[in-house]
Design a protein around this motif. Structure first.
Motif, mmCIF file in Angstrom:
data_model
loop_
_atom_site.group_PDB
_atom_site.id
_atom_site.type_symbol
_atom_site.label_atom_id
_atom_site.label_comp_id
_atom_site.label_asym_id
_atom_site.label_seq_id
_atom_site.Cartn_x
_atom_site.Cartn_y
_atom_site.Cartn_z
ATOM 1 N N LYS A 8 0.812 -1.220 0.000
ATOM 2 C CA LYS A 8 0.000 0.000 0.000
ATOM 3 C C LYS A 8 0.845 1.270 0.000
ATOM 4 C CE LYS A 8 -4.118 -2.008 1.022
ATOM 5 N NZ LYS A 8 -3.987 -3.334 0.539
ATOM 6 N N MET A 9 2.103 1.168 0.464
ATOM 7 C CA MET A 9 2.958 2.340 0.541
ATOM 8 C C MET A 9 4.421 1.914 0.434
ATOM 9 S SD MET A 9 3.203 5.286 3.493
ATOM 10 C CE MET A 9 3.507 4.156 4.824
ATOM 11 N N LEU A 10 5.185 2.662 -0.343
ATOM 12 C CA LEU A 10 6.626 2.459 -0.453
ATOM 13 C C LEU A 10 7.315 3.706 0.091
ATOM 14 C CD1 LEU A 10 6.719 1.076 -4.094
ATOM 15 C CD2 LEU A 10 7.131 -0.236 -2.014
ATOM 16 N N VAL A 11 8.349 3.513 0.900
ATOM 17 C CA VAL A 11 9.100 4.631 1.472
ATOM 18 C C VAL A 11 10.564 4.424 1.112
ATOM 19 C CG1 VAL A 11 9.725 5.869 3.570
ATOM 20 C CG2 VAL A 11 7.470 4.796 3.391
ATOM 21 N N TYR A 12 11.149 5.444 0.474
ATOM 22 C CA TYR A 12 12.540 5.357 0.033
ATOM 23 C C TYR A 12 13.333 6.572 0.474
ATOM 24 C CZ TYR A 12 11.426 1.630 -3.293
ATOM 25 O OH TYR A 12 11.048 0.454 -3.875
ATOM 26 N N PRO A 13 14.579 6.356 0.917
ATOM 27 C CA PRO A 13 15.482 7.494 1.052
ATOM 28 C C PRO A 13 15.965 7.828 -0.361
ATOM 29 C CG PRO A 13 16.610 5.475 1.655
ATOM 30 C CD PRO A 13 15.178 5.106 1.348
ATOM 31 N N ALA A 14 16.112 9.093 -0.655
ATOM 32 C CA ALA A 14 16.540 9.487 -1.994
ATOM 33 C C ALA A 14 17.298 10.794 -1.916
ATOM 34 C CB ALA A 14 15.324 9.642 -2.905
ATOM 35 N N SER A 15 18.266 10.963 -2.807
ATOM 36 C CA SER A 15 19.007 12.215 -2.831
ATOM 37 C C SER A 15 19.421 12.525 -4.252
ATOM 38 C CB SER A 15 20.230 12.133 -1.914
ATOM 39 O OG SER A 15 20.892 13.372 -1.908
ATOM 40 N N PHE A 16 18.614 13.271 -4.923
ATOM 41 C CA PHE A 16 18.974 13.763 -6.243
ATOM 42 C C PHE A 16 19.748 15.060 -6.056
ATOM 43 C CE2 PHE A 16 16.314 10.544 -7.512
ATOM 44 C CZ PHE A 16 16.065 10.510 -8.879
ATOM 45 N N ASN A 17 20.558 15.402 -7.049
ATOM 46 C CA ASN A 17 21.282 16.669 -6.944
ATOM 47 C C ASN A 17 20.510 17.771 -7.665
ATOM 48 O OD1 ASN A 17 21.982 16.615 -9.731
ATOM 49 N ND2 ASN A 17 23.754 15.334 -9.272
ATOM 50 N N THR A 18 21.048 18.965 -7.651
ATOM 51 C CA THR A 18 20.328 20.102 -8.229
ATOM 52 C C THR A 18 20.305 20.092 -9.755
ATOM 53 O OG1 THR A 18 22.341 21.422 -7.970
ATOM 54 C CG2 THR A 18 20.662 21.626 -6.253
ATOM 55 N N THR A 19 21.032 19.175 -10.373
ATOM 56 C CA THR A 19 20.962 19.018 -11.836
ATOM 57 C C THR A 19 19.888 18.007 -12.209
ATOM 58 O OG1 THR A 19 23.310 19.528 -12.060
ATOM 59 C CG2 THR A 19 22.255 18.394 -13.903
ATOM 60 N N THR A 20 19.959 16.812 -11.619
ATOM 61 C CA THR A 20 18.999 15.760 -11.974
ATOM 62 C C THR A 20 17.655 15.913 -11.270
ATOM 63 O OG1 THR A 20 19.879 14.312 -10.247
ATOM 64 C CG2 THR A 20 20.803 14.072 -12.476
ATOM 65 N N GLY A 21 17.639 16.551 -10.115
ATOM 66 C CA GLY A 21 16.390 16.722 -9.370
ATOM 67 C C GLY A 21 15.299 17.416 -10.168
ATOM 68 N N PRO A 22 15.561 18.613 -10.695
ATOM 69 C CA PRO A 22 14.515 19.298 -11.459
ATOM 70 C C PRO A 22 14.089 18.529 -12.713
ATOM 71 C CG PRO A 22 16.254 20.837 -10.860
ATOM 72 C CD PRO A 22 16.736 19.461 -10.479
ATOM 73 N N LEU A 23 14.979 17.740 -13.263
ATOM 74 C CA LEU A 23 14.659 16.990 -14.488
ATOM 75 C C LEU A 23 13.870 15.716 -14.228
ATOM 76 C CD1 LEU A 23 18.126 17.294 -16.270
ATOM 77 C CD2 LEU A 23 16.017 18.514 -16.862
ATOM 78 N N HIS A 24 14.208 14.994 -13.151
ATOM 79 C CA HIS A 24 13.688 13.637 -12.979
ATOM 80 C C HIS A 24 12.829 13.398 -11.751
ATOM 81 C CE1 HIS A 24 17.588 12.787 -15.288
ATOM 82 N NE2 HIS A 24 16.602 12.840 -16.146
#
Length: 113
Positions: A8-24
């Protein structure tokens, strides 16, 4: 896997950077929530612009509902996000959009899926 095991729910730690974050970031969180028809929660470190030598994280911890709507977004700054998880909404979504019903498990390509 998610639907086969009634997740019912998935929880993930995640860390995109300021280049890939806005894109993906937005695309991936919505895709995972929709494809699993479950809540998708991402926990990300906040951005620290005052410390330029540190990995430039995108931030935006969030909760996305089974329909792909971002219901809570923490933005770039350090914060704690809250959202009430409605498990009935997960079931309603799965009933209205029966994706598993259309899967052909005995299909010729099933050994590759």
């Amino acid at each position: 896997y998610v639907r086969d095991h009634d997740v019912k729910m998935l929880v993930y730690p995640a860390s995109f950077n300021t280049t890939t974050g806005p894109l993906h970031w937005d695309i991936l969180r919505k895709h995972n929530a929709i494809s699993g028809q479950c809540y998708f929660v991402l926990c990300s470190p906040a951005r620290a612009p005052e410390e330029p030598d540190i990995y430039p994280t995108y931030g935006h911890s969030c909760v996305t509902d089974p329909m792909g709507c971002v219901v809570t977004d923490g933005g770039e700054a350090e914060t704690i996000i809250y959202h009430d998880i409605d498990l009935d909404f997960v079931e309603d979504t799965r009933a209205k959009l029966p994706m598993l019903y259309h899967q052909k498990k005995d299909h010729i390509y099933s050994k590759y899926i």
